[in-house]
Motif scaffolding. Structure first.
Motif, PDB file in Angstrom:
ATOM      1  N   ALA A 183      -0.089  -6.770   8.338  1.00  9.71           N
ATOM      2  CA  ALA A 183       0.747  -5.574   8.367  1.00  9.71           C
ATOM      3  C   ALA A 183       1.173  -5.166   6.960  1.00  9.71           C
ATOM      4  O   ALA A 183       1.191  -3.970   6.624  1.00  9.71           O
ATOM      5  N   ASN A 184       1.497  -6.132   6.123  1.00  3.77           N
ATOM      6  CA  ASN A 184       1.921  -5.828   4.753  1.00  3.77           C
ATOM      7  C   ASN A 184       0.777  -5.210   3.947  1.00  3.77           C
ATOM      8  O   ASN A 184       0.981  -4.291   3.144  1.00  3.77           O
ATOM      9  N   TYR A 185      -0.435  -5.722   4.159  1.00  5.73           N
ATOM     10  CA  TYR A 185      -1.590  -5.183   3.442  1.00  5.73           C
ATOM     11  C   TYR A 185      -1.832  -3.729   3.835  1.00  5.73           C
ATOM     12  O   TYR A 185      -2.081  -2.871   2.979  1.00  5.73           O
ATOM     13  N   ILE A 186      -1.745  -3.447   5.143  1.00  2.62           N
ATOM     14  CA  ILE A 186      -1.956  -2.076   5.604  1.00  2.62           C
ATOM     15  C   ILE A 186      -0.911  -1.147   4.996  1.00  2.62           C
ATOM     16  O   ILE A 186      -1.224  -0.052   4.521  1.00  2.62           O
ATOM     17  N   SER A 187       0.353  -1.580   4.997  1.00  2.23           N
ATOM     18  CA  SER A 187       1.425  -0.749   4.450  1.00  2.23           C
ATOM     19  C   SER A 187       1.230  -0.484   2.965  1.00  2.23           C
ATOM     20  O   SER A 187       1.488   0.621   2.470  1.00  2.23           O
ATOM     21  N   ALA A 188       0.737  -1.496   2.252  1.00  5.84           N
ATOM     22  CA  ALA A 188       0.597  -1.368   0.802  1.00  5.84           C
ATOM     23  C   ALA A 188      -0.671  -0.632   0.389  1.00  5.84           C
ATOM     24  O   ALA A 188      -0.677   0.095  -0.613  1.00  5.84           O
ATOM     25  N   ARG A 189      -1.759  -0.785   1.147  1.00 12.48           N
ATOM     26  CA  ARG A 189      -3.054  -0.312   0.676  1.00 12.48           C
ATOM     27  C   ARG A 189      -3.690   0.798   1.509  1.00 12.48           C
ATOM     28  O   ARG A 189      -4.552   1.505   1.008  1.00 12.48           O
ATOM     29  N   LEU A 190      -3.254   0.966   2.767  1.00 10.62           N
ATOM     30  CA  LEU A 190      -4.005   1.846   3.651  1.00 10.62           C
ATOM     31  C   LEU A 190      -3.223   3.032   4.217  1.00 10.62           C
ATOM     32  O   LEU A 190      -3.808   3.889   4.877  1.00 10.62           O
ATOM     33  N   THR A 191      -1.936   3.086   3.993  1.00 12.23           N
ATOM     34  CA  THR A 191      -1.174   4.219   4.533  1.00 12.23           C
ATOM     35  C   THR A 191      -1.592   5.515   3.837  1.00 12.23           C
ATOM     36  O   THR A 191      -1.977   5.529   2.669  1.00 12.23           O
ATOM     37  N   GLY A 192      -1.516   6.603   4.598  1.00 11.84           N
ATOM     38  CA  GLY A 192      -1.935   7.899   4.085  1.00 11.84           C
ATOM     39  C   GLY A 192      -3.408   8.174   4.272  1.00 11.84           C
ATOM     40  O   GLY A 192      -3.880   9.272   3.961  1.00 11.84           O
ATOM     41  N   LEU A 193      -4.153   7.190   4.814  1.00 16.13           N
ATOM     42  CA  LEU A 193      -5.578   7.343   5.039  1.00 16.13           C
ATOM     43  C   LEU A 193      -5.868   7.535   6.529  1.00 16.13           C
ATOM     44  O   LEU A 193      -5.094   7.101   7.374  1.00 16.13           O
ATOM     45  N   THR A 194      -6.975   8.177   6.841  1.00 15.57           N
ATOM     46  CA  THR A 194      -7.428   8.206   8.225  1.00 15.57           C
ATOM     47  C   THR A 194      -7.988   6.833   8.571  1.00 15.57           C
ATOM     48  O   THR A 194      -8.211   5.983   7.690  1.00 15.57           O
ATOM     49  N   LEU A 195      -8.236   6.613   9.842  1.00 15.17           N
ATOM     50  CA  LEU A 195      -8.776   5.313  10.263  1.00 15.17           C
ATOM     51  C   LEU A 195     -10.131   5.041   9.608  1.00 15.17           C
ATOM     52  O   LEU A 195     -10.409   3.922   9.164  1.00 15.17           O
ATOM     53  N   GLU A 196     -10.964   6.058   9.562  1.00 17.32           N
ATOM     54  CA  GLU A 196     -12.284   5.881   8.950  1.00 17.32           C
ATOM     55  C   GLU A 196     -12.145   5.537   7.469  1.00 17.32           C
ATOM     56  O   GLU A 196     -12.838   4.645   6.953  1.00 17.32           O
ATOM     57  N   GLN A 197     -11.248   6.237   6.788  1.00 22.25           N
ATOM     58  CA  GLN A 197     -11.037   5.951   5.373  1.00 22.25           C
ATOM     59  C   GLN A 197     -10.452   4.557   5.170  1.00 22.25           C
ATOM     60  O   GLN A 197     -10.818   3.843   4.225  1.00 22.25           O
TER      61      GLN A 197
END
Length: 347
Positions: A183-197
Motif C-alpha cells: 500500500a505504501n509503494y502504491i501511494s508513493a509511486r503510482l497515485t495519479g496514474l491509470t491502472l494500465e499506467q
C-alpha cells in the motif's frame, strides 16, 4: 431495395403519402381514402385518392395489412419519409429542463448518464439506451485489508472520489507488513496514474531493480491492479432504461413482437455493436426495422446520436429503441438534445 426519391413523386402523391404516414404514426392504424380526403389539403375524391394509394403501393411505399383495410407505410416508405419529408419539431422548455437537470447533481458520471437516459426514455415513451465510455479510474488511494490466509480485500479510491472493493486470492498467507509495504509503494509511486499506467510503471521498476519491494509485495500489487484492469475491460458499457415503455396500449395486440424486442434488449453486446456504427458516423443515425439485423424480427426502430468530450472526440452514443411507429419528428430532436447534454457532462 432502393425506393424512389421524393422528387420522383408527383405533388399529389407526396401529399397523399405524407398524410398516410403522419396519420399512421399518430394512430398506429392503417389509413383509408375517406380519412385522407377529410385530412389532406387536396380537392380529390376518395376514389382518386385510392388510385394514388395504389400507385404508392406498387412503389412499395405503402402496404395494406388486409384486403379491405386502409394503407400503412412500409419500412421503405418510412425511410423515404424520414430522410426526405419529415420536419423535425422542437423541444419544449420543460423537456429541455427535464434532460439538463440530470447532470447538475455532482454525482459520478455513470449515475448522471443513467438518469439522463431514464429521462429520455420517459419523454420519448421508448426504451432509452446509452453507450457509456470506458473510463479507467485514476488511482488516488489503494490499500489492502486481510480477510483470511488465502484472501485480501483490495480497496481502490479513484481520482473522482469513487470507492470500489475487490476480493483477491493470495497464493499463500501474506503478513500484515507485506500488505502495508504494498500500500505504501502504491501511494508513493503510482497515485495519479491509470491502472494500465500503474501496471506498466510497476513492471518497469521491477525490471530495473528500482521497485524496492520483496517478491510477495510485488505479486500482491500486480494482483490487486490486475483485478480492476480485467473488470474494467469486461464491465457493461451499455445502459438500458424504460423497457416498460414498450408495453403501451398497442402491445396487447402485438405481444409476440414485444416479447421478441425484450429478448433482443438482453443482448447488450449486440446492441453495443449496433451503436458503434453511430459512433463511427459521428452523426445521428436512424435504423428502421429490418435495416439492422438485430431488430429485424421485432420490427423495431433505433434512433441514436453520438456525444463528445471537450476535444470533440466521440466518447459514447445515446438513443432510443421503440416500434417502427415512432413519432420520429418529435423523438429525433429529443435524442439530439440528449447527446448535447451528455457532451456537456463528459467535457
Amino acid at each position: 431495395m432502393t425506393g424512389p426519391s421524393v422528387n420522383e413523386l408527383s405533388e399529389r402523391a407526396r401529399e397523399v403519402f405524407r398524410t398516410v404516414v403522419e396519420s399512421y404514426l399518430e394512430s398506429g392504424e392503417p389509413v383509408g381514402s375517406r380519412t385522407i380526403s377529410r385530412m389532406a389539403a387536396l380537392s380529390l375524391s376518395p376514389a382518386s385518392i385510392r388510385n394514388v394509394m395504389q400507385d404508392l403501393e406498387e412503389l412499395e411505399l405503402l402496404a395494406a395489412p388486409h384486403t379491405s383495410a386502409g394503407r400503412m407505410p412500409t419500412e421503405l416508405g418510412l425511410r423515404l419519409f424520414v430522410d426526405g419529408m419529415m420536419q423535425a419539431g422542437k423541444l419544449t422548455a420543460a423537456e429541455r429542463k427535464a434532460l439538463e437537470s440530470q447532470i447538475d447533481s455532482g454525482d459520478p458520471v455513470e449515475e448522471a448518464v443513467s438518469r439522463t437516459t431514464a429521462a429520455l426514455s420517459g419523454l420519448s415513451a421508448c426504451a432509452g439506451i446509452v453507450h457509456v465510455p470506458k473510463r479507467e479510474p485514476v488511482l488516488s488511494q489503494f490499500g489492502f485489508v486481510p480477510l483470511s490466509d488465502g484472501q485480501a480485500l483490495a480497496v481502490l479510491v479513484g481520482g473522482d472520489g469513487t470507492v470500489e472493493n475487490r476480493v483477491i486470492d493470495l497464493p499463500s498467507p501474506v503478513p500484515a507488513s507485506t500488505l502495508a509495504e504494498a500500500a505504501n509503494y502504491i501511494s508513493a509511486r503510482l497515485t495519479g496514474l491509470t491502472l494500465e499506467q500503474a501496471l506498466a510503471r510497476l513492471e518497469t521498476e521491477i525490471s530495473r531493480g528500482k521497485a524496492a519491494l520483496d517478491v510477495a509485495a510485488q505479486d500482491l500489487i500486480a494482483r490487486g491492479l490486475a483485478t480492476w484492469s480485467r473488470d474494467g475491460s469486461q464491465r457493461p458499457v451499455l445502459i438500458v432504461r424504460g423497457q416498460a415503455n414498450l408495453l403501451d396500449e398497442t402491445a396487447a395486440a402485438d405481444l409476440d413482437r414485444i416479447r421478441q424486442l425484450l429478448d433482443e434488449l438482453e443482448g447488450k453486446e449486440e446492441i453495443a455493436l449496433l451503436l458503434d456504427s453511430a459512433r463511427d458516423a459521428r452523426a445521428m443515425k436512424i435504423f428502421i426495422g429490418s435495416e439492422n439485423k438485430l431488430f429485424s424480427l421485432s420490427g423495431s426502430s433505433v434512433i441514436a446520436a453520438p456525444y463528445h468530450d471537450s476535444e470533440g472526440q466521440v466518447v459514447g452514443v445515446v438513443g432510443v429503441i421503440g416500434p417502427t411507429r415512432l413519432n420520429y419528428a418529435r423523438v429525433v430532436p429529443m435524442v439530439d438534445f440528449t447527446a448535447q447534454t451528455l457532451s456537456k457532462l463528459v467535457s
